[in-house]
Design a protein around this motif. Structure first.
Motif, short mmCIF file in Angstrom:
data_model
loop_
_atom_site.label_atom_id
_atom_site.label_comp_id
_atom_site.label_asym_id
_atom_site.label_seq_id
_atom_site.Cartn_x
_atom_site.Cartn_y
_atom_site.Cartn_z
N GLU A 1 0.83 -1.21 0.00
CA GLU A 1 0.00 0.00 0.00
C GLU A 1 0.86 1.26 0.00
OE1 GLU A 1 -2.66 0.44 3.29
OE2 GLU A 1 -3.67 2.11 2.30
N PRO A 2 0.54 2.24 -0.87
CA PRO A 2 1.35 3.46 -0.94
C PRO A 2 1.28 4.24 0.36
CG PRO A 2 -0.15 3.29 -2.80
CD PRO A 2 -0.57 2.25 -1.83
N ALA B 1 5.48 3.60 -3.17
CA ALA B 1 4.56 2.69 -3.86
C ALA B 1 5.20 1.32 -3.80
CB ALA B 1 4.37 3.12 -5.31
N TRP C 1 -2.95 0.99 -7.94
CA TRP C 1 -3.55 1.88 -6.95
C TRP C 1 -4.34 2.99 -7.59
CZ3 TRP C 1 -3.45 -0.38 -2.51
CH2 TRP C 1 -2.45 -1.33 -2.28
N TYR D 1 -4.79 7.77 -3.48
CA TYR D 1 -3.42 7.44 -3.89
C TYR D 1 -2.98 8.26 -5.10
CZ TYR D 1 -4.60 3.45 -0.97
OH TYR D 1 -5.00 2.66 0.06
#
Lengths: 349, 342
Positions: free
Chosen positions: A105-106, A127, A303, A314
């Motif tokens: 997950e960013p 990222a 994302w 994102y």
């Protein structure tokens, strides 16, 4: 061109230097060329000073270890050897994008992330755990490295074979031209994909693929120019003076054919890195984690949707890499088109 | 003209020959074990690597390997593509119609919009619409396909949520099609659905086509707009246009019938090459939108070292390009009577 410049000088008029030559005068008047040049210079600075703008991290890749120092601060000391090594010939591991953690997950820009080596605040977020800013800055370096190497070898091979083909003619010319026709009859992206896929992912292999495909276009143009120049009087004159074939080609014919390919080479310097980025976006070419803009865009793909309550959660993952690529392409294209227009002899503006 | 076509068609086997020699030659840079990886389909084979090598003659000299490959290819056996899990020829048969479908739908917006904006810009040189067209062309022409695709997906799928997800049909329709398959006539799903009167599937496919078509149109349009504009400006300065005006024809007739028709000649070449490129598989666009065409298969094969797949894709792209370029040249002679083949 060289011959006319000398002729003007001998008449005793105002001496024409490179800076006051007609193409350069036209180039200087073109406002868009200045915009392009500014962007290109900015990217050049980004690439040249990558180790200072995105210093080797304490954790995330092996750049510091391979530089033989323990603290990133060593890079900023121009009196020490680390500075020069990092700026001029950084070890290969520095091109590996810093991997702060393994969370897919960013993480948004500037939010502190805890690591074993203390908290870090990635400037543009992460990222897949990769530091986006590091990837963009070192990606610029990859772009220049690739573009300059590829264009240099394409020109070397293209000019040599094109000149040989045009100057000597006969069966050499015939054979080379048929071969060039075969290469040009394929979509170049397809050929590049085939070569990199078989050779395996690495920057060198990507460069080999682009060189193998791209020289043909230059060779064809140089051959045409050589055919045009070969029959001019000054070539006959030089031959009558007993100049050898090699010297005739290198000193007299090639310089006169250079104007056209200069413009194409400038445009190519901008488009090659983007084509390479496209390849690594597809997962072909560069190994995963190598600092390259295409990788960053392909991380962004996962994302796009955002979260349920914030559709743009994102945005930064795709925005910064996309902006970088667009500005880079725009800069080179503005500069390249301006150069093309400036050296175009048909246009007397 | 006939001799010209024959000569160009004779070039086709040469292209194929050079390409295949080249690819089989490239493979010689790898060890026989690495080459064997291309033929492995199950664990059992992986355990008996030497057997695979001997069976396919992968340790033989280059020319023997090439001859083996050629013999198999002549019998229609281009190998098995790991990435599509089908023989290469079947993959092509299954996927080429989808590429054709995408190309067909892109054709009208691509050529229509490019010529329309280019003509308008050329007629109004240095006015607002011209400036707009030039800025549009510079900006869109400089955005690489993969960035343009991602931008469109971010806006229309991520932000606005009006575009469908990747693929050719929505997941629920995919399940529906498992029990109610659309009869395959052309292989192009939207056309098959239309022929079968299945409107739900038809609209779904069209819906999925919108973003890929916009991506291809915007990216490929820049060149078309600028060439149309330049050619239009050049034509408007010619004597026959002045003559047409002088004899009192309306501005519209002069512009459209006299000037534009002639201005479109160079445009036709470019448009032709773009169509040829589309048919060879829009690799990046197809991959971004997971469009089940030749291009996305080629990219997949390349990223997974599926050698028969890579070869099949390259061969098809090469053949399509050579044939399409020939078609463009012939069409050019049809629309421009000044062109003569000798």
């Amino acid at each position: 061109m060289a011959a006319t410049a000398r002729a003007t000088a001998s008449v005793g008029e105002k001496r024409e230097t490179f800076w006051t030559s007609r193409p350069l005068r036209r180039l200087r008047r073109n406002k868009l060329a200045w915009v392009g040049l500014t962007l290109v210079i900015l990217f050049t600075i980004l690439a040249a000073f990558a180790p200072l703008l995105a210093p080797p991290p304490l954790i995330g890749n092996n750049c510091l270890r391979d530089l033989g120092v323990s603290q990133p601060a060593a890079v900023y000391n121009p009196l020490g050897s680390t500075f020069w090594r990092a700026v001029l010939i950084p070890p290969a591991s520095c091109y590996q994008i810093t991997r702060i953690n393994f969370k897919p997950e960013p993480s948004p820009p500037l939010r502190p992330i805890r690591t074993d080596a203390g908290p870090v605040r990635p400037l543009l977020g992460t990222a897949n755990g990769y530091d986006v800013w590091y990837g963009l800055v070192w990606g610029a370096r990859t772009a220049f490295k690739l573009a300059i190497t590829v264009v240099f070898f394409q020109l070397l091979i293209g000019i040599t074979l094109g000149a040989i083909s045009g100057y000597f003619g006969g069966w050499i010319d015939n054979l080379l031209q048929r071969f060039i026709e075969v290469i040009l009859s394929f979509p170049s992206l397809v050929l590049v994909i085939v070569i990199t896929a078989i050779l395996g992912p690495s920057l060198t292999n990507v460069m080999i693929a682009f060189i193998a495909v791209g020289w043909a276009g230059y060779a064809r143009i140089v051959r045409g120019d050589v055919l045009k120049v070969r029959i001019l009087e000054f070539v006959d004159g030089a031959r009558a003076l007993g100049v050898s074939d090699l010297r005739l080609i290198v000193r007299h014919i090639i310089p006169n054919a250079l104007t056209t390919i200069t413009a194409i080479a400038v445009l190519d310097l901008g488009s090659l890195p983007l084509a390479a980025a496209g390849l690594s976006f597809l997962g072909i070419g560069l190994p995963v984690g190598f600092a390259d803009w295409g990788q960053l865009i392909s991380f962004a793909r996962a994302w796009i949707q955002g979260t349920a309550d914030n559709r743009l959660a994102y945005w930064y993952v795709s925005f910064y890499p996309a902006l970088t690529i667009i500005l880079f392409g725009l800069g080179w294209n503005l500069l390249g088109s301006a150069v093309r227009d400036a050296v175009d002899p048909r246009d007397n503006g | 003209m006939f001799a010209f076509i024959v000569r160009r068609l004779l070039f086709l086997p040469v292209v194929i020959f050079v390409l295949t020699i080249f690819i089989v030659g490239l493979l010689q840079l790898l060890s026989p074990e690495q080459r064997a990886a291309a033929f492995i389909q199950n664990d059992n084979q992986a355990r008996n690597l030497q057997l695979v090598i001997r069976e396919h003659g992968l340790d033989k000299p280059f020319l023997v390997q090439y001859w083996n490959w050629l013999k198999a290819a002549a019998q229609g056996n281009l190998g098995f593509s790991k990435s599509s899990n089908l023989p290469v020829l079947d993959t092509i048969k299954q996927r080429f119609p989808s590429t054709l479908e995408l190309a067909l739908y892109s054709l009208i917006p691509l050529i229509g919009f490019g010529i329309w904006l280019g003509t308008l810009a050329g007629l109004n040189k240095n006015k607002f619409i011209d400036q707009f067209a030039r800025v549009f062309a510079v900006v869109t022409g400089n955005i690489p396909t993969f960035v343009m695709g991602i931008i469109l997906v971010v806006i229309f799928y991520g932000l606005l949520g009006i575009a469908p997800g990747p693929g050719q049909v929505s997941p629920e329709n995919q399940i529906y099609m498992l029990t109610n398959p659309v009869p395959t006539r052309t292989g192009m799903l939207s056309i098959d659905a239309l022929l079968a009167g299945n409107w739900v599937i038809f609209w779904d496919v069209i819906h999925h086509l919108i973003l890929p078509v916009i991506t291809l149109t915007t990216v490929l349009n820049a060149n078309l707009i600028m060439v149309t504009r330049g050619s239009m400006i050049e034509t408007l300065n010619q004597d026959f246009v002045r003559t047409a005006r002088a004899k009192g024809l309306s501005e519209r007739t002069v512009n459209i019938k006299h000037a534009r028709r002639n201005a479109l000649l160079p445009v036709a070449t470019i448009a032709g090459f773009q169509v040829a490129a589309l048919l060879g598989g829009a690799v990046i666009t197809e991959t971004i939108f997971a469009w089940p065409g030749i291009g996305s298969w080629g990219a997949d094969a390349a990223s997974r070292f599926d050698v028969p797949g890579i070869l099949g894709f390259a061969l098809l792209a090469g053949i399509v390009t050579v044939v399409m370029n020939l078609v463009v040249d012939i069409l050019y002679a049809v629309i421009d009577p000044r062109v003569r083949f000798d």
